[in-house]
Design an enzyme around this catalytic site. Structure first.
Site, PDB file in Angstrom:
ATOM      1  N   LYS A 253      37.221  52.023  46.634  1.00  0.00           N
ATOM      2  CA  LYS A 253      37.343  50.720  45.968  1.00  0.00           C
ATOM      3  C   LYS A 253      36.358  49.846  46.832  1.00  0.00           C
ATOM      4  O   LYS A 253      37.058  49.280  47.783  1.00  0.00           O
ATOM      5  CB  LYS A 253      38.449  50.302  45.501  1.00  0.00           C
ATOM      6  CG  LYS A 253      38.363  49.099  44.688  1.00  0.00           C
ATOM      7  CD  LYS A 253      39.722  48.705  44.130  1.00  0.00           C
ATOM      8  CE  LYS A 253      39.961  47.670  43.023  1.00  0.00           C
ATOM      9  NZ  LYS A 253      39.331  46.572  43.502  1.00  0.00           N
ATOM     10  N   ARG A 273      30.693  39.957  36.944  1.00  0.00           N
ATOM     11  CA  ARG A 273      31.806  40.118  36.018  1.00  0.00           C
ATOM     12  C   ARG A 273      32.058  39.014  34.946  1.00  0.00           C
ATOM     13  O   ARG A 273      32.598  39.532  34.077  1.00  0.00           O
ATOM     14  CB  ARG A 273      32.953  40.156  37.111  1.00  0.00           C
ATOM     15  CG  ARG A 273      34.270  40.876  36.653  1.00  0.00           C
ATOM     16  CD  ARG A 273      35.275  41.031  37.744  1.00  0.00           C
ATOM     17  NE  ARG A 273      36.445  41.540  37.242  1.00  0.00           N
ATOM     18  CZ  ARG A 273      37.138  41.431  36.414  1.00  0.00           C
ATOM     19  NH1 ARG A 273      36.764  40.723  35.295  1.00  0.00           N
ATOM     20  NH2 ARG A 273      38.355  41.732  36.099  1.00  0.00           N
ATOM     21  N   GLU A 303      28.460  47.708  42.817  1.00  0.00           N
ATOM     22  CA  GLU A 303      29.087  46.606  43.776  1.00  0.00           C
ATOM     23  C   GLU A 303      28.053  46.120  44.596  1.00  0.00           C
ATOM     24  O   GLU A 303      27.221  46.984  45.193  1.00  0.00           O
ATOM     25  CB  GLU A 303      30.202  47.283  44.477  1.00  0.00           C
ATOM     26  CG  GLU A 303      31.463  46.461  44.954  1.00  0.00           C
ATOM     27  CD  GLU A 303      32.334  45.879  43.909  1.00  0.00           C
ATOM     28  OE1 GLU A 303      32.364  46.352  42.703  1.00  0.00           O
ATOM     29  OE2 GLU A 303      33.205  44.951  44.292  1.00  0.00           O
ATOM     30  N   PHE A 342      27.669  52.724  40.988  1.00  0.00           N
ATOM     31  CA  PHE A 342      28.849  53.854  40.798  1.00  0.00           C
ATOM     32  C   PHE A 342      28.569  54.237  39.414  1.00  0.00           C
ATOM     33  O   PHE A 342      29.208  55.247  38.962  1.00  0.00           O
ATOM     34  CB  PHE A 342      30.272  53.493  41.224  1.00  0.00           C
ATOM     35  CG  PHE A 342      30.695  52.249  40.728  1.00  0.00           C
ATOM     36  CD1 PHE A 342      30.982  51.921  39.330  1.00  0.00           C
ATOM     37  CD2 PHE A 342      30.928  51.082  41.649  1.00  0.00           C
ATOM     38  CE1 PHE A 342      31.498  50.726  38.745  1.00  0.00           C
ATOM     39  CE2 PHE A 342      31.455  49.814  41.243  1.00  0.00           C
ATOM     40  CZ  PHE A 342      31.648  49.652  39.695  1.00  0.00           C
ATOM     41  N   ARG A 434      40.607  48.539  29.453  1.00  0.00           N
ATOM     42  CA  ARG A 434      41.330  48.521  30.808  1.00  0.00           C
ATOM     43  C   ARG A 434      42.821  49.450  30.500  1.00  0.00           C
ATOM     44  O   ARG A 434      43.828  49.345  30.593  1.00  0.00           O
ATOM     45  CB  ARG A 434      41.903  47.470  31.232  1.00  0.00           C
ATOM     46  CG  ARG A 434      42.252  47.045  32.866  1.00  0.00           C
ATOM     47  CD  ARG A 434      43.243  46.059  32.895  1.00  0.00           C
ATOM     48  NE  ARG A 434      42.495  44.761  33.375  1.00  0.00           N
ATOM     49  CZ  ARG A 434      42.037  44.478  34.419  1.00  0.00           C
ATOM     50  NH1 ARG A 434      41.915  45.338  35.399  1.00  0.00           N
ATOM     51  NH2 ARG A 434      41.242  43.189  34.538  1.00  0.00           N
ATOM     52  N   LYS A 440      43.473  51.977  39.615  1.00  0.00           N
ATOM     53  CA  LYS A 440      43.203  51.491  40.721  1.00  0.00           C
ATOM     54  C   LYS A 440      44.242  51.470  41.481  1.00  0.00           C
ATOM     55  O   LYS A 440      45.469  51.252  40.937  1.00  0.00           O
ATOM     56  CB  LYS A 440      42.389  50.056  40.650  1.00  0.00           C
ATOM     57  CG  LYS A 440      43.054  49.110  40.257  1.00  0.00           C
ATOM     58  CD  LYS A 440      42.381  47.788  40.317  1.00  0.00           C
ATOM     59  CE  LYS A 440      43.282  46.640  39.623  1.00  0.00           C
ATOM     60  NZ  LYS A 440      42.722  45.461  39.584  1.00  0.00           N
ATOM     61  N   LYS A 442      46.028  50.229  45.352  1.00  0.00           N
ATOM     62  CA  LYS A 442      45.680  49.686  46.709  1.00  0.00           C
ATOM     63  C   LYS A 442      47.036  49.613  47.288  1.00  0.00           C
ATOM     64  O   LYS A 442      48.171  49.523  46.745  1.00  0.00           O
ATOM     65  CB  LYS A 442      45.433  48.031  46.275  1.00  0.00           C
ATOM     66  CG  LYS A 442      44.239  47.907  45.686  1.00  0.00           C
ATOM     67  CD  LYS A 442      43.656  46.331  45.706  1.00  0.00           C
ATOM     68  CE  LYS A 442      43.155  45.871  44.793  1.00  0.00           C
ATOM     69  NZ  LYS A 442      42.712  44.548  44.786  1.00  0.00           N
TER      70      LYS A 442
HETATM   71  P1  ATP Z   1      40.398  43.526  41.876  1.00  0.00           P
HETATM   72  O1  ATP Z   1      40.786  42.019  42.038  1.00  0.00           O
HETATM   73  O2  ATP Z   1      41.376  44.547  42.090  1.00  0.00           O
HETATM   74  O3  ATP Z   1      38.941  44.024  42.229  1.00  0.00           O
HETATM   75  P2  ATP Z   1      39.282  43.188  38.837  1.00  0.00           P
HETATM   76  O4  ATP Z   1      40.272  42.347  38.116  1.00  0.00           O
HETATM   77  O5  ATP Z   1      38.110  42.263  39.455  1.00  0.00           O
HETATM   78  O6  ATP Z   1      40.325  43.729  40.132  1.00  0.00           O
HETATM   79  P3  ATP Z   1      39.479  45.856  38.013  1.00  0.00           P
HETATM   80  O7  ATP Z   1      38.573  46.436  36.916  1.00  0.00           O
HETATM   81  O8  ATP Z   1      40.861  45.547  37.637  1.00  0.00           O
HETATM   82  O9  ATP Z   1      38.558  44.444  38.524  1.00  0.00           O
HETATM   83  O10 ATP Z   1      39.406  46.760  39.371  1.00  0.00           O
HETATM   84  C1  ATP Z   1      38.162  47.140  39.544  1.00  0.00           C
HETATM   85  C2  ATP Z   1      37.305  46.403  40.439  1.00  0.00           C
HETATM   86  O11 ATP Z   1      36.980  47.230  41.649  1.00  0.00           O
HETATM   87  C3  ATP Z   1      35.684  46.421  39.725  1.00  0.00           C
HETATM   88  O12 ATP Z   1      35.781  45.247  39.099  1.00  0.00           O
HETATM   89  C4  ATP Z   1      34.941  46.406  40.788  1.00  0.00           C
HETATM   90  O13 ATP Z   1      34.420  45.275  41.155  1.00  0.00           O
HETATM   91  C5  ATP Z   1      35.660  47.038  42.223  1.00  0.00           C
HETATM   92  N1  ATP Z   1      35.307  48.432  42.612  1.00  0.00           N
HETATM   93  C6  ATP Z   1      34.823  48.762  43.831  1.00  0.00           C
HETATM   94  N2  ATP Z   1      34.487  49.917  43.764  1.00  0.00           N
HETATM   95  C7  ATP Z   1      34.496  50.428  42.525  1.00  0.00           C
HETATM   96  C8  ATP Z   1      34.482  51.885  42.160  1.00  0.00           C
HETATM   97  N3  ATP Z   1      34.022  52.827  42.775  1.00  0.00           N
HETATM   98  N4  ATP Z   1      34.459  52.056  40.796  1.00  0.00           N
HETATM   99  C9  ATP Z   1      34.816  51.073  40.067  1.00  0.00           C
HETATM  100  N5  ATP Z   1      35.109  49.976  40.340  1.00  0.00           N
HETATM  101  C10 ATP Z   1      35.083  49.604  41.852  1.00  0.00           C
END
Ligand code: ATP
Length: 489
Positions: A253, A273, A303, A342, A434, A440, A442
């Site tokens: 991630k 986003r 990203e 990705f 979602r 995810k 962490k």
């Molecule tokens: P967070 O604050 O945990 O990053 P978020 O609410 O911004 O969460 P989520 O969709 O919940 O977004 O978590 C996935 C996020 O992780 C994506 O929005 C992206 O920005 C990031 N990311 C990093 N690496 C990857 C990956 N390999 N595949 C998908 N998303 C990734």
């Protein structure tokens, strides 16, 4: 003029909705407003005020609470030293003298306005309000001009209306109703159409006939798409259970900015986003995109990160804007923007979101020519994984057992990044979803609730539910002392 929707009507709706406890009542009030009080010509004018954070027609106001407080104080002609002015500036601060509204800027402002504005509405229409908000957001306007727009608004409204305008400016109406409900009551196809266009005006205009169904629309190059999202899981076992029986890829991630790159020949957009375009990335990245994406039209999901050429690895999060600015100014640096794709959503003239992730990985390999430290692809069998120095852990892999996930997670957080993402390789890419096709994980999800040995050295007042309370703590960690001594730092 007389048949235009009045802002006072919308304010009554806001007040009703806020007071109603049940979601069903909120829904029915909103439906009644649309059916009876809002003219179809005014749908966009009204809905952009109800969902201000989704409106991209107007720029940003540049008015967070502290600047807004000063502008309002000046617009009301108050002394900045007066007790009311200080209360507004210190709207977050708790303590003996603060009232029940502490922590809620709109309500603290409303107390002040009630003492200074009349009860009668000035008859402002939602169209006039939107014109004034456009002027307030205009980037050419100085703080003095913004104050003068606020003063016009104050003269045309009563305290109740002005309170709602402040909440619209702050993009948080606290109506206790989700955008999903608003979209659904407006039109059964509104949410789907918004997800693939991120264009509220287009949605309100196209679906003006609320009885007429709209054919499902696919994504288009040049129009931001709401990103596929990841569901949080508490540990590897939970993740594995959730994806039981599926082909699974686990990926690092990355900690950067989620950016969708839309290439339409020479025209390139970088959508974040929250679907804002970021042309500042163009100086460093446009040529690279033009030369290394081997099709004329394409949408990549990935990203935006910073690559450190002297250390030969990704830099820590937080310097994207600074590096983009340095590239624009032509400054020399060891650091450069690097985009890690990705996923791929569109190729040539076709949307590929309905294909499986496995097929999309293959397309990524065909369409993108990686350029070290500038443009990379994350696929299990190539890209970043193929080029890594021997002995370095991989960036993504196909997991066959839960142990594979555990091991990858451990290696990833020990070596570099904030966590991992697990994906169902058979899944299609779904805007705004979602539901668990992406998961995810962490370290903080796992350790949440365990004890920490730290010293509280400060705190910050919260807002909303935590108004007036210290809601965040600043903590210090002692440096490990030499044996038989106390820590000095
Ligand atoms: P967070 O604050 O945990 O990053 P978020 O609410 O911004 O969460 P989520 O969709 O919940 O977004 O978590 C996935 C996020 O992780 C994506 O929005 C992206 O920005 C990031 N990311 C990093 N690496 C990857 C990956 N390999 N595949 C998908 N998303 C990734």
């Amino acid at each position: 003029m007389s048949d235009e929707t009045k802002f006072s009507v919308l304010c009554s709706l806001f007040t009703w909705m806020q007071r109603s406890k049940s979601s069903a009542k909120k829904r029915s009030k909103f439906r009644k407003f649309l059916d009876t009080f809002c003219k179809p010509n005014d749908y966009f004018s009204a809905i952009r005020l109800i969902l201000p954070s989704l409106d991209r027609e107007r720029g940003t106001y540049g008015l967070k609470e502290s600047v807004l407080a000063t502008c309002l104080i000046d617009a009301l002609g108050m002394s900045r030293e007066s007790e009311d002015a200080r209360r507004l500036v210190n709207w977050r601060k708790g303590g003996a003298k603060t009232g029940a509204n502490v922590g809620n800027f709109g309500l603290v402002a409303a107390e002040l306005l009630q003492r200074r504005q009349g009860m009668t509405s000035g008859g402002l229409t939602i169209k006039e309000l939107n014109d004034l908000l456009d002027r307030l957001a205009s980037s050419e306007n100085s703080r003095v001009e913004k104050t003068s727009v606020l003063s016009t608004l104050i003269n045309k409204t009563n305290a109740q209306e002005m309170k709602w305008i402040i909440m619209i400016i702050l993009k948080d109406l606290k109506l206790g109703v989700s955008e999903k409900i608003i979209f659904h009551e407006f039109h059964p196809d509104a949410e789907d159409l918004f997800n693939v266009t991120c264009d509220l005006k287009l949605v309100c205009d196209k679906l003006r006939d609320r009885g007429q169904r709209h054919k499902r629309q696919d994504i288009e190059v040049g129009k931001a798409v709401r990103p596929q999202l990841a569901m949080r899981v508490s540990d590897a076992a939970a993740a594995w259970k959730k994806l039981h029986g599926k082909d699974v890829v686990v990926e690092c991630k990355f900690d950067g900015d989620r950016i969708q790159i839309h290439k339409n020949e020479a025209e390139i957009h970088f959508f974040s986003r929250n679907f804002l375009d970021h042309p500042e990335y163009g100086h460093a990245m446009s040529n690279i995109i033009t030369q290394n994406i081997l099709v004329d039209r394409c949408i990549l999901d990935g990203e935006m990160l910073v690559w450190d050429t002297s250390l030969d690895h990704f830099a820590e999060f937080g310097s994207n804007q600074e590096i983009a600015k340095a590239a624009k100014e032509g400054l020399d640096s060891d650091r450069q923007l690097c985009y890690v794709a990705f996923d791929i959503l569109y190729v040539g003239d076709t949307s590929v979101i309905h294909q499986s992730l496995k097929e999309r990985h293959e397309l990524l390999r065909k369409v993108v020519k990686p350029l070290k430290g500038r443009l990379e692809i994350l696929v299990p069998n190539g890209g970043l994984n193929a080029l890594r120095p021997s002995g370095e852990p991989c960036w993504s892999l196909i997991a066959y057992t839960m142990d594979d996930v555990e091991r990858f997670f451990k290696e990833t957080i020990e070596n570099r990044d904030e966590g991992i993402v697990l994906k169902d390789l058979g899944s299609k890419w779904e805007p705004s979803d979602r539901s668990g096709k992406w998961l995810k994980l962490k370290p903080e999800y796992i350790r949440a609730g365990s004890d920490l040995d730290v010293l509280i050295i400060g705190g910050y007042y919260g807002s909303g539910r935590h108004g007036g309370e210290v809601a965040q703590f600043l903590v210090g960690l002692a440096e490990r002392p030499a044996s038989n001594t106390y820590p000095t730092q």
